[in-house]
Design an enzyme around this catalytic site. Structure first.
Site, PDB file in Angstrom:
ATOM      1  CB  SER A 159      -0.782  -0.057   1.526  1.00 28.10           C
ATOM      2  OG  SER A 159       0.116  -0.619   2.364  1.00 28.10           O
ATOM      3  N   GLY A 162      -4.563   1.482   5.848  1.00 23.43           N
ATOM      4  CA  GLY A 162      -4.237   0.109   5.433  1.00 23.43           C
ATOM      5  C   GLY A 162      -4.910  -1.464   5.873  1.00 23.43           C
ATOM      6  CG  ASP A 163      -6.035  -1.899  10.290  1.00 23.11           C
ATOM      7  OD1 ASP A 163      -4.342  -2.557   9.867  1.00 23.11           O
ATOM      8  OD2 ASP A 163      -5.562  -0.902  11.399  1.00 23.11           O
ATOM      9  N   GLY A 189      -1.978   4.622  -4.143  1.00 20.95           N
ATOM     10  CA  GLY A 189      -2.413   3.377  -5.154  1.00 20.95           C
ATOM     11  C   GLY A 189      -1.139   1.980  -4.651  1.00 20.95           C
ATOM     12  N   GLY A 204      -0.334   4.807  -0.025  1.00 20.98           N
ATOM     13  CA  GLY A 204      -1.277   5.851   0.354  1.00 20.98           C
ATOM     14  C   GLY A 204      -1.619   6.077  -0.900  1.00 20.98           C
TER      15      GLY A 204
END
Length: 336
Positions: A241, A272-273, A246, A243
């Site tokens: 990931s 993020g989760d 993408g 930010g």
């Protein structure tokens, strides 16, 4: 069924500021929310809200976490509490009007050897059920736990629940310790951010910091090379990931990248989760890798667009992604 472990849970307190944070001054808070927190719980909640059966394994000490966990239980969400002696930590997040989030995380309750073994047994027991397809090991380790605890858990799951696939999302010493045990303890899915990806790939400090910036500028070569190095060390899939840039997905089937849509970032808590949960949602519903990646970026972006600690439900996606919440608004390119 998906099982998650939150090894170092917390009661998360989020203070929403109406303006920018001013250090050393009195800052007026617009609103405050508190809820049970931890990366594994976040993943489980997003999945359960989408209708996926989940069980969240959580070590719970005295204090307000137990009652807070009960509020999460629902038709698709179960909590497997493991009783421990140490009091649950309280984490504080300060979110500014532009979405900038400052986190103050306490160290957490120290687990004894017996308590560690009880948590391990609970995870393996839940994972051994025939309906379980994924186990998610997520977040920091509590004080007292060995740095290689996740590596040990991965080995135990391989031995006693070989039917499950294992996703890992952690950082710092815990992540480094797992990497030292590759390929024997390599997960089926690793979800690093850009910095963690570069560190694990052995890139220089300057190159590590530049990965996300380069991706945002349209240069993905460094990210793809770093992810390829992790795959070569035994990791099944790498979901990085990045930010606002993408995400990239590297598997044995190919390489894909997804550009995130432009959203007003209100809070990065749980983004993020949510990204990891979106990918797993695509997988358990039989989606292709490409569509699973699109779902990952959709859910991560939706989380960033929500205030405070709110996590996305499926209905939060179409409001800014268009009619198809899995694909609209994305540039998904197959590089494999």
């Amino acid at each position: 069924m998906i099982v998650t472990l939150t090894a170092n849970p917390s009661l998360d307190r989020t203070a929403q500021l109406p303006t920018a944070l001013v250090r050393g001054e009195v800052n007026r808070v617009a609103s405050v929310t508190s809820q049970a927190g931890g990366k594994g719980l976040n993943v489980a909640w997003v999945l359960a809200a989408a209708g996926v059966e989940t069980t969240a394994v959580v070590p719970v000490g005295p204090g307000p976490l137990g009652p807070a966990l009960e509020t999460l239980v629902g038709p698709h969400m179960r909590i497997r509490q493991v009783e421990v002696c140490g009091a649950t930590r309280v984490n504080t997040a300060i979110t500014e009007a532009d979405g900038t989030t400052t986190k103050l995380n306490e160290p957490g309750a120290r687990l004894s050897l017996n308590e560690q073994e009880a948590v391990e047994e609970a995870v393996v027991e839940q994972a051994s059920r025939a309906s379980v397809t994924w186990v998610v090991l997520s977040g920091s380790l509590p004080p007292g736990a060995p740095q290689d605890w996740y590596a040990r858990l991965i080995r135990a799951l391989r031995a006693r629940a070989p039917q499950v696939r294992i996703a890992l999302d952690t950082s710092d010493a815990a992540l480094e310790a797992v990497a030292q045990a590759w390929p024997q303890a390599a997960p089926d899915l690793l979800k690093p951010n850009g910095y963690e990806l570069g560190q694990l790939a052995g890139l220089s400090r300057e190159t590590v910091w530049a990965l996300e910036e380069d991706a945002a500028a349209g240069s993905w070569a460094g990210v793809l090379e770093a992810a390829g190095r992790l795959r070569a060390r035994g990791v099944g899939r790498v979901l990085a990931s990045l930010g606002a840039a993408g995400a990239v997905l590297v598997t044995s089937e190919g390489v894909w990248r997804a550009q995130a849509p432009q959203v007003r970032v209100r809070s990065t808590v749980g983004a993020g989760d949510s990204c990891l949960a979106g990918y797993l949602l695509g997988q358990v519903r039989g989606r292709s890798e490409e569509r699973s990646l699109a779902a990952a970026v959709a859910y991560g972006s939706a989380a960033a667009a929500l205030p405070g600690t709110q996590l996305p439900r499926r209905q939060d996606l179409p409001s800014f992604l268009g009619a198809d919440p899995l694909l609209s608004g994305f540039s998904v390119q197959d590089r494999g």
